[in-house]
Write an enzyme that holds these catalytic residues in place. Structure first.
Site, PDB file in Angstrom:
ATOM      1  N   LEU A 201       0.884  -0.981   0.246  1.00 30.78           N
ATOM      2  CA  LEU A 201       0.049   0.081  -0.021  1.00 30.78           C
ATOM      3  C   LEU A 201       0.783   1.223  -0.087  1.00 30.78           C
ATOM      4  CD1 LEU A 201      -2.977  -0.857   2.547  1.00 30.78           C
ATOM      5  CD2 LEU A 201      -3.011  -1.085   0.160  1.00 30.78           C
ATOM      6  N   ASP A 202       0.640   2.129  -0.829  1.00 34.01           N
ATOM      7  CA  ASP A 202       1.491   3.287  -1.057  1.00 34.01           C
ATOM      8  C   ASP A 202       1.370   4.308   0.408  1.00 34.01           C
ATOM      9  OD1 ASP A 202      -0.528   5.285  -1.373  1.00 34.01           O
ATOM     10  OD2 ASP A 202      -0.471   4.640  -3.431  1.00 34.01           O
ATOM     11  N   LYS A 203       2.260   5.359   0.448  1.00 35.15           N
ATOM     12  CA  LYS A 203       2.469   5.669   1.702  1.00 35.15           C
ATOM     13  C   LYS A 203       1.159   6.621   2.175  1.00 35.15           C
ATOM     14  CE  LYS A 203       5.258   9.605   3.656  1.00 35.15           C
ATOM     15  NZ  LYS A 203       6.690  10.477   3.539  1.00 35.15           N
ATOM     16  N   SER A 204       0.512   7.124   0.952  1.00 33.50           N
ATOM     17  CA  SER A 204      -0.995   7.886   1.373  1.00 33.50           C
ATOM     18  C   SER A 204      -2.084   6.890   1.282  1.00 33.50           C
ATOM     19  CB  SER A 204      -0.972   9.017   0.280  1.00 33.50           C
ATOM     20  OG  SER A 204       0.077   9.840   0.136  1.00 33.50           O
ATOM     21  N   THR A 205      -1.915   5.797   1.240  1.00 31.30           N
ATOM     22  CA  THR A 205      -3.257   4.704   0.946  1.00 31.30           C
ATOM     23  C   THR A 205      -3.147   4.103   2.548  1.00 31.30           C
ATOM     24  OG1 THR A 205      -2.661   4.232  -1.398  1.00 31.30           O
ATOM     25  CG2 THR A 205      -4.265   2.760   0.080  1.00 31.30           C
TER      26      THR A 205
END
Length: 333
Positions: A201-205
């Site tokens: 999951l990317d940093k903002s997700t």
């Protein structure tokens, strides 16, 4: 009626003549003695009148003539001899000694990879057992053996399965010297075993993120051929048009190939900027890139479902261990 019998005046038969009844004469019903001087026993109702002997069935002895056959039944209180079915499990021969396992399973239990990939690494000469390189498949090892993969000693740990509700601004990685905070900081005190995230999951997700040291299961859940179901809740900077919603459902062309949503719909029918999308692809930032391709900016992206797991009753930034039922469900996929 004339019965051809000479009668006297009193109506009685003459002397020396038998009185007849008019019935047909037949065989006498009186029993006849057998050769031993006895009479045959009368058969009990429901039987054949024969007596079981060691030689077989024969006629009843003369000494038992006139006596009824008595059959003694066992009462319920008397124990009955029940022959148990043979237990074949105890007779099975063991294929390996206690405490032994195949080398590829040991590597998978250590969280390196799946058993299939472990066989490839073994054949490539990357695995050693007690200081000797092993390239033969099917070799069995003990827990006390010194097993190394690419020079690093392995430890076959017990399996751990952990679910995290990932918050924003945490990088999904095990090691990153450039990241201020990683997801491993959130689960570092959860267990002694070395676990790692399944997928990214990317940093903002935010949302559902699974951790485990089960390499075989991890490969299974991340491989696109298994089509593992993932559902995201997307908040856009503006309403999504009906035409663009249909395009995402039918499929669009990105730089790394075509992509289509498995399902997509509006969450808020009024504002139409909150979208629910189901997808099985694991390509990097795929959901964000789909909407960015059509001119939208994703403000929030939350994964609410992964492989049957949800974040229900799990606050943001908290984790919990999976139940045995959940683990078995994942392994059945």
């Amino acid at each position: 009626m004339n019965r051809n019998i000479n009668r006297n005046r009193t109506g009685k038969p003459a002397t020396g003549q038998k009185r007849t009844t008019g019935k047909r004469e037949g065989k006498s019903r009186m029993p006849v003695k057998d050769l031993k001087g006895g009479y045959p026993a009368r058969p009990v109702k429901g039987t054949t009148g024969r007596k079981e002997t060691k030689e077989g069935f024969g006629r009843t002895e003369g000494s038992l003539a006139g006596k009824k056959k008595v059959i003694r039944l066992k009462s319920r209180s008397e124990p009955m001899a029940i022959k148990k079915a043979p237990n074949y499990r105890n007779k099975l021969t063991k294929t390996s000694s206690p405490g032994e396992m195949r080398l590829n399973r040991f590597i998978a239990n250590a969280g390196i990879c799946s058993r299939r990939d472990a066989d490839k690494y073994i054949a490539a000469g990357l695995v050693s057992v007690n200081g000797k390189i092993v390239t033969e498949l099917g070799v069995k090892v003990k827990m006390s053996d010194d097993i190394r993969f690419d020079g690093r000693r392995l430890n076959a740990e017990k399996k751990v399965y952990l679910l995290l509700n990932k918050p924003k601004d945490f990088v999904t990685t095990t090691e990153d010297p450039h990241a201020d905070r990683t997801v491993m900081d959130l689960v570092k005190d959860a267990c002694e075993e070395r676990i790692y995230p399944v997928g990214r999951l990317d940093k903002s997700t935010t949302g559902v993120l699974l951790f485990t040291n089960d390499g075989e299961l991890s490969d299974k859940l991340t491989h696109p051929s298994h089509r593992i179901k993932k559902i995201y809740q997307v908040t856009l900077d503006k309403p999504l048009t009906k035409n663009h919603l249909v395009q995402i459902a039918d499929g669009i062309e990105l730089d790394d190939g075509p992509i289509a949503a498995d399902a997509i719909s509006y969450i808020d029918q009024t504002a139409k900027n909150e979208i629910g999308i189901e997808i099985h692809s694991g390509r990097n930032r795929i959901v964000r890139r789909m909407f960015e391709h059509l001119g939208y900016r994703v403000r929030k992206l939350d994964r609410v479902f992964f492989a049957g797991l949800t974040k229900k009753s799990l606050p943001r930034g908290k984790w919990r261990f999976l139940s045995n039922k959940e683990v078995q469900f994942l392994k059945m996929k």
